[in-house]
Enzyme design. Structure first.
Site, PDB file in Angstrom:
ATOM      1  N   GLN A   1      -4.306  -1.159   9.776  1.00  0.00           N
ATOM      2  CA  GLN A   1      -4.161  -3.095   8.555  1.00  0.00           C
ATOM      3  C   GLN A   1      -4.996  -4.172   9.968  1.00  0.00           C
ATOM      4  O   GLN A   1      -4.584  -4.254  10.551  1.00  0.00           O
ATOM      5  CB  GLN A   1      -2.572  -3.088   8.254  1.00  0.00           C
ATOM      6  CG  GLN A   1      -2.495  -4.311   8.420  1.00  0.00           C
ATOM      7  CD  GLN A   1      -2.793  -4.240   6.198  1.00  0.00           C
ATOM      8  OE1 GLN A   1      -3.229  -3.392   6.061  1.00  0.00           O
ATOM      9  NE2 GLN A   1      -4.010  -5.851   6.181  1.00  0.00           N
TER      10      GLN A   1
ATOM     11  N   LYS B   1       1.044  -1.204   0.052  1.00  0.00           N
ATOM     12  CA  LYS B   1       0.520  -0.399  -0.080  1.00  0.00           C
ATOM     13  C   LYS B   1       1.007   0.336   0.076  1.00  0.00           C
ATOM     14  O   LYS B   1       0.730   2.190  -0.635  1.00  0.00           O
ATOM     15  CB  LYS B   1      -0.993   0.031   1.060  1.00  0.00           C
ATOM     16  CG  LYS B   1      -1.437  -0.757   1.064  1.00  0.00           C
ATOM     17  CD  LYS B   1      -2.806  -1.668   2.257  1.00  0.00           C
ATOM     18  CE  LYS B   1      -3.926  -2.491   2.481  1.00  0.00           C
ATOM     19  NZ  LYS B   1      -4.409  -3.176   3.256  1.00  0.00           N
TER      20      LYS B   1
ATOM     21  N   ASP C   1     -10.897   2.779   3.856  1.00  0.00           N
ATOM     22  CA  ASP C   1     -11.203   0.725   4.239  1.00  0.00           C
ATOM     23  C   ASP C   1     -12.267   1.002   4.198  1.00  0.00           C
ATOM     24  O   ASP C   1     -13.643  -0.252   3.344  1.00  0.00           O
ATOM     25  CB  ASP C   1     -10.394  -0.421   4.819  1.00  0.00           C
ATOM     26  CG  ASP C   1      -9.154  -0.304   4.969  1.00  0.00           C
ATOM     27  OD1 ASP C   1      -8.583  -0.585   3.747  1.00  0.00           O
ATOM     28  OD2 ASP C   1      -9.081  -0.281   5.981  1.00  0.00           O
TER      29      ASP C   1
END
Ligand code: NAP
Length: 288
Positions: free
Chosen positions: A97, A53, A120
């Protein structure tokens, strides 16, 4: 004849290129899109995902700021960091994460992230926006699945779409996006009876189960499209999807299509994250 191989690399590159152009345009207006990437602990897979990412951010012209916390970080300390990031105006997106170590509640962390920075799209507010068809973030993997289908030239409207898997973050939002595109959607799960017969009727199958060989050649109709979300390891430790790729590809025939693993949905997830960082920067500058 084998089915067409859906080109996750080409499509994800195209989406990243679009994000790069948007980032350049925002920078010309004095806005530098910026993503905070938070990693707690030493999970090897998470480290790889986070690095991918960050690399993508660099390529696209999105600034990434890294926050690496030890495995024994207390929940309060992580929530405090998120609060600070929420209040930092030049950080537009916050990515924590997952999975998190046992002592930290994922739910609390998801709720703590400002919904406008939730790239997200896990916050219930953004989940609700998706359910009600309002403008905002789309969750990265589900949105990536839809882009793979539509940018490969397939339409969803009027098609029978079978989604295998009903998790909150993957299966359900995929089904919702397909429904919004006017697909006729069947959602299957571990308690579904006659999975094979249901899949046989599908024009589009999206498999998000997490087990090799969930989708086999005898489950697909000739000419169907199969999108494989699964990221699994086979008995030899090799990365594979949910579909028995070669046999399913053969059964779909030349009118059919299938996305490979690797080279399919996984690349799209990162590309859609880049897209969401641009959306976040625009949202926070009243440009949407
Ligand atoms: P999950 O939370 O474990 O959900 C799996 C789903 O599959 C559940 O709904 C489960 O049903 C269903 N299922 C399990 N066995 C089944 C069977 N035999 N027949 C039909 N349905 C069955 O997993 P997830 O987080 O949704 O992830 C699914 C897969 O996608 C994993 O391989 C994951 O690694 C991958 N993934 C990939 C990406 C990417 O970027 N490519 C992103 C996210 C996830 P129940 O609800 O009844 O238990």
């Amino acid at each position: 004849m084998k089915a067409k191989r859906i080109d996750g690399k080409g499509i994800s590159d195209q989406i990243k290129q679009e994000a790069a152009q948007e980032s350049t345009a925002l920078q010309a207006q004095g806005i530098q899109p910026c993503l905070a990437v938070v990693l707690v602990g030493n999970d090897a897979a998470s480290q790889i995902y986070v690095n991918n990412k960050k690399k993508a951010c660099e390529k696209v012209g999105i600034l990434s700021r890294s926050y690496e916390l030890p495995e024994d970080t207390e929940e309060a300390a992580l929530l405090h960091l998120i609060d600070q990031l929420n209040r930092t105006p030049d950080i537009h997106g916050i990515l924590v994460q997952l999975p998190l170590p046992m002592q930290i509640s994922e739910e609390k962390v998801i709720l703590a992230i400002d919904a406008q920075k939730d790239v997200d799209c896990f916050h219930p507010m953004n989940v609700g926006m998706l359910q009600t068809g309002r403008k905002g973030f789309l969750p990265c993997t589900p949105a990536g699945v839809l882009e793979l289908i539509t940018r490969s030239g397939y339409t969803v409207e009027g098609k029978h779409c079978v989604v295998i898997g009903r998790s909150h973050n993957v299966g359900k939002p995929i089904a919702m996006l397909l429904l919004q595109q006017n697909g006729t959607v069947t959602i299957c799960h571990s308690k579904t009876k006659n999975l094979k017969e249901i899949c046989k009727q599908a024009d589009i199958i999206v498999s998000a189960v997490g087990k090799c060989h969930t989708v086999t050649a005898d489950m697909v109709k000739e000419g169907a499209v199969v999108i494989d979300v699964g990221m699994n390891r086979d008995d030899n430790g090799k990365l594979c999807g949910d579909a028995d790729f070669d046999a399913v590809s053969e059964a779909l025939g030349e009118q059919g299509a299938i996305s490979p693993v690797p080279g399919g949905v996984g690349l799209m997830t990162v590309a859609m994250l880049m897209h969401n960082c641009i959306v976040a920067a625009k949202l926070q500058n009243n440009l949407l």
